[in-house]
Structure formats: C-alpha cells, structure tokens
Design a protein around this motif. Structure first.
Motif, PDB file in Angstrom:
ATOM      1  N   TYR A 146       0.860  -1.186   0.000  1.00 30.94           N
ATOM      2  CA  TYR A 146       0.000   0.000   0.000  1.00 30.94           C
ATOM      3  C   TYR A 146       0.895   1.234   0.000  1.00 30.94           C
ATOM      4  O   TYR A 146       1.864   1.293   0.750  1.00 30.94           O
ATOM      5  CB  TYR A 146      -0.907   0.022   1.234  1.00 30.94           C
ATOM      6  CG  TYR A 146      -1.801  -1.184   1.325  1.00 30.94           C
ATOM      7  CD1 TYR A 146      -1.390  -2.318   2.018  1.00 30.94           C
ATOM      8  CD2 TYR A 146      -3.041  -1.199   0.699  1.00 30.94           C
ATOM      9  CE1 TYR A 146      -2.198  -3.441   2.078  1.00 30.94           C
ATOM     10  CE2 TYR A 146      -3.855  -2.315   0.754  1.00 30.94           C
ATOM     11  CZ  TYR A 146      -3.429  -3.432   1.448  1.00 30.94           C
ATOM     12  OH  TYR A 146      -4.235  -4.532   1.505  1.00 30.94           O
ATOM     13  N   ALA A 188      -4.867   6.920  -8.947  1.00 30.72           N
ATOM     14  CA  ALA A 188      -5.143   5.993  -7.842  1.00 30.72           C
ATOM     15  C   ALA A 188      -5.661   4.679  -8.407  1.00 30.72           C
ATOM     16  O   ALA A 188      -6.628   4.655  -9.166  1.00 30.72           O
ATOM     17  CB  ALA A 188      -6.174   6.600  -6.900  1.00 30.72           C
ATOM     18  N   SER A 211      -2.804   5.198  -3.352  1.00 29.86           N
ATOM     19  CA  SER A 211      -3.811   6.213  -3.037  1.00 29.86           C
ATOM     20  C   SER A 211      -3.186   7.588  -3.168  1.00 29.86           C
ATOM     21  O   SER A 211      -2.013   7.780  -2.823  1.00 29.86           O
ATOM     22  CB  SER A 211      -4.332   6.034  -1.610  1.00 29.86           C
ATOM     23  OG  SER A 211      -4.924   4.764  -1.458  1.00 29.86           O
ATOM     24  N   VAL A 257       0.641   5.571  -0.124  1.00 29.92           N
ATOM     25  CA  VAL A 257      -0.136   6.799  -0.146  1.00 29.92           C
ATOM     26  C   VAL A 257       0.816   7.922  -0.512  1.00 29.92           C
ATOM     27  O   VAL A 257       1.909   8.032   0.055  1.00 29.92           O
ATOM     28  CB  VAL A 257      -0.782   7.089   1.229  1.00 29.92           C
ATOM     29  CG1 VAL A 257      -1.604   8.368   1.164  1.00 29.92           C
ATOM     30  CG2 VAL A 257      -1.651   5.926   1.678  1.00 29.92           C
ATOM     31  N   ARG A 310      -1.329  -1.066  -3.971  1.00 27.09           N
ATOM     32  CA  ARG A 310      -2.494  -0.184  -4.082  1.00 27.09           C
ATOM     33  C   ARG A 310      -2.030   1.243  -3.799  1.00 27.09           C
ATOM     34  O   ARG A 310      -1.540   1.531  -2.710  1.00 27.09           O
ATOM     35  CB  ARG A 310      -3.596  -0.591  -3.120  1.00 27.09           C
ATOM     36  CG  ARG A 310      -4.820   0.312  -3.266  1.00 27.09           C
ATOM     37  CD  ARG A 310      -6.075  -0.274  -2.660  1.00 27.09           C
ATOM     38  NE  ARG A 310      -6.546  -1.476  -3.320  1.00 27.09           N
ATOM     39  CZ  ARG A 310      -7.179  -1.500  -4.498  1.00 27.09           C
ATOM     40  NH1 ARG A 310      -7.386  -0.392  -5.161  1.00 27.09           N
ATOM     41  NH2 ARG A 310      -7.596  -2.640  -4.991  1.00 27.09           N
ATOM     42  N   LYS A 343      -7.912  -0.510 -12.266  1.00 29.47           N
ATOM     43  CA  LYS A 343      -8.862   0.277 -11.476  1.00 29.47           C
ATOM     44  C   LYS A 343     -10.040  -0.624 -11.114  1.00 29.47           C
ATOM     45  O   LYS A 343     -10.260  -1.656 -11.735  1.00 29.47           O
ATOM     46  CB  LYS A 343      -9.298   1.515 -12.251  1.00 29.47           C
ATOM     47  CG  LYS A 343      -8.122   2.452 -12.506  1.00 29.47           C
ATOM     48  CD  LYS A 343      -8.553   3.779 -13.058  1.00 29.47           C
ATOM     49  CE  LYS A 343      -7.330   4.681 -13.188  1.00 29.47           C
ATOM     50  NZ  LYS A 343      -7.679   6.009 -13.752  1.00 29.47           N
TER      51      LYS A 343
END
Lengths: 113, 111
Positions: free
Chosen positions: A10, A86, A111, A12, A109, A38
């Motif tokens: 993950y 994203a 973000s 960000v 992933r 997506k």
C-alpha cells in the motif's frame, strides 16, 4: 516463497508528489510488465521490458516511467501523480512475450491525497 | 473497444456442481488464451491456458474449451469447491497484442 514481489503493498502519496513502486522476481524471467487496474476493470498494460529493451504502450501517459536496472528488479515511477492515477499496480513476469503465462505479484495499491 | 469480454460480472454455483465461465473475443489474431483466478488483496494466479491449435485443455478439475469460429472460450470447473470462490479473468494474446484481459467474473460457490 513468493516469486514476484511487489513493495510496498500500500502506498499513499500526495497529489503531484513523485512516487516509485518496486517489483522483484526470483524466476529469472526475461520479461517484466507493469499493469494498472482500477476497480472492477480489466488490468491494463502500461509497458514491459524484454531484457533491457523498453516497450511502451501507445496510450500510456508520459507521467509513467519505468526502470529495469537488472534482471531481477523493475520500478514504476509516477512523476506527478494525479487523482486519476489511484489504482492497483500489478507487476508480472514471463519467460518470453509470446504464448507464455505471466506470473503476477500481489500488487501495490496506490492512493493519492 | 474491448477485445476480450466477460459478459457475466458474477456467477453463483452450488458446491459440487459445475461452474462454467464464459469469455468472448473479437481479435482474430489472438492465438493464446489463458484463465487467471484472483482472490481479494492478491495478484492474479495463472490457472490454465490453451493455444489456438487446440480446442480443449484439461488440468484436474479445470477444463478450458476454445471455439475459434465463434471466438469464444469457456472455463469449466467440476466439481466446484468453496475455495474456488474468486474473480476469474480470461486473457488473450497474439499478433502484435500482448495480453489483453477481460473484466472478470466473480464466482461464488455456495455450500
């Protein structure tokens, strides 16, 4: 004994702040791919390396770059991430580009804040 | 223009019965077809493939059928087990095209 490893799982980042995603493989495969997926959509190929030869898909935005410093590692650089970037980013490998299954990592992933 | 289509977003099957997942393609240059299985929070896992010189390939409980004239392939899982619950992607490649994926079908196996 994961064979295609993606780090981090993950990530960000802030809007416009460069980010790098990492992929490594223990399969000694010649080809490494980066896909963007997506929600509820098919994975979309961004580019691939055959050994050191870089192959960009025609509709991959210039914002996306890649590096493959050696057989085992491949990086995806997003120079100025926008909100539309994203997504899940999947790395895959295969022996050759034709008639061979691709082996995927578990994805990163991304973000964007 | 979607070259690989999975028209059923979801499928529900009873445990022990046969699951049939379908996929259609439009590009006649495709000559290699694959099925992948994906669990949540994991990458796609290769299941089975078929080359266009064949019309059937079998691996344990999984069989892939290819109908070139109809540009259609299907994956049969028999008997279906709870661990088969996942999203299944078909994919195709050939000619100048690298792997092109369908949008996936979510398979749920009910006890």
């Amino acid at each position: 004994d994961a064979m295609v490893i993606q780090n981090p799982r993950y990530q960000v980042t802030q809007f416009g702040k460069p980010v790098t995603l990492s992929c490594s493989q223990t399969l000694n495969h010649n080809v490494m791919y980066w896909y963007q997926q997506k929600s509820s959509q098919a994975p979309k190929l961004l580019f691939h390396y055959y050994d050191k030869d870089f192959n960009n898909e025609a509709d991959t935005p210039d914002n996306f770059q890649s590096r493959r410093p050696n057989t085992s590692f491949c990086f995806l650089d997003i120079r100025s991430p926008g909100l539309g970037d994203a997504a899940m980013y999947l790395c895959a490998t295969s022996r050759t580009v034709s008639n061979q299954p691709q082996h995927f990592g578990d994805g990163t992933r991304l973000s964007i804040l | 223009d979607q070259q690989v289509k999975q028209n059923s977003p979801s499928l529900s099957v009873q445990e022990g019965r046969i699951s049939i997942l379908n996929c259609d393609y439009t590009n006649s240059m495709f000559d290699y077809f694959l099925w992948y299985k994906k669990y949540p929070a994991e990458g796609p896992t290769f299941l089975i493939s078929i080359s266009s010189i064949k019309d059937k390939n079998e691996d344990g409980r999984f069989t892939v059928f290819l109908n070139k004239s109809a540009k259609h392939l299907s994956l049969h899982i028999v008997p279906s087990q709870p661990g088969d619950s996942a999203v299944y992607f078909c994919a195709a490649s050939g000619g100048a095209q690298k792997l092109v994926f369908g949008q996936g079908t979510r398979l749920t196996i009910n006890p």
